[in-house]
Design a protein around this motif. Sequence first.
Motif: not given
Length: 214
Positions: A184-188
């Motif tokens: 997933d996207p890094i922050k997610v």
Amino acid sequence: MGIFDIFKKSTKPYKDQSTNLVYELLFCDNLDLYKNNNQQPDSYPWSILLSDTSNNSELEKIIADTNTESRIKILTYNKLLSKGQKIEKKELLGVIVEIGLDNGLDVLASFRDGTARYINQTGKMIIWETIDNISKDLTDKLFDKSYTVVNKIGPWDKPRRSNPKKGIVRITFLVSDGLYFGEDPIKVLFSDPMAGPALSLAAQLMKYLMEKAS
């Protein structure tokens, strides 16, 4: 065909082909790479693992051997799977975290026996073979949290995907019955209640390896 010709057919994460080779070897899913890059093919357990005539009983003995390295165990399990053998035991042997950054791919590979590999986005590497109390503790905690994820998802039944692109993080679990992963996207993903704790411990282990190598 030379060993590095394998990597010319598709885009790989690093400029240096030898670094790409190390990256590919981390996943333990291509026995030919090990066969072409092995200096002791006639020694145990390679003499069995790399043989075209080895039987399941011989392969199972490699897995049962308490001295067998984690990566060799993964290769052996994968060979059994390729022969149609059903694996009843779910044994987590490797955790690989890949993060697509501005200048390339950061990769940490942690193995159950305490060894680890880190490839920086620049292509610089850390080969961790000397296990100490801190690295062992971080590895144990990482695998404990990773088991939580593995027990809630299933194995990937398609060919391994190419490396994640910028802004994406992927965590891959090398398990006796196949490859498991989430991305997933890094922050997610770092905020995910299931994957986040494992990723946090992987980051701590990576930081420790970098400190020891400096």
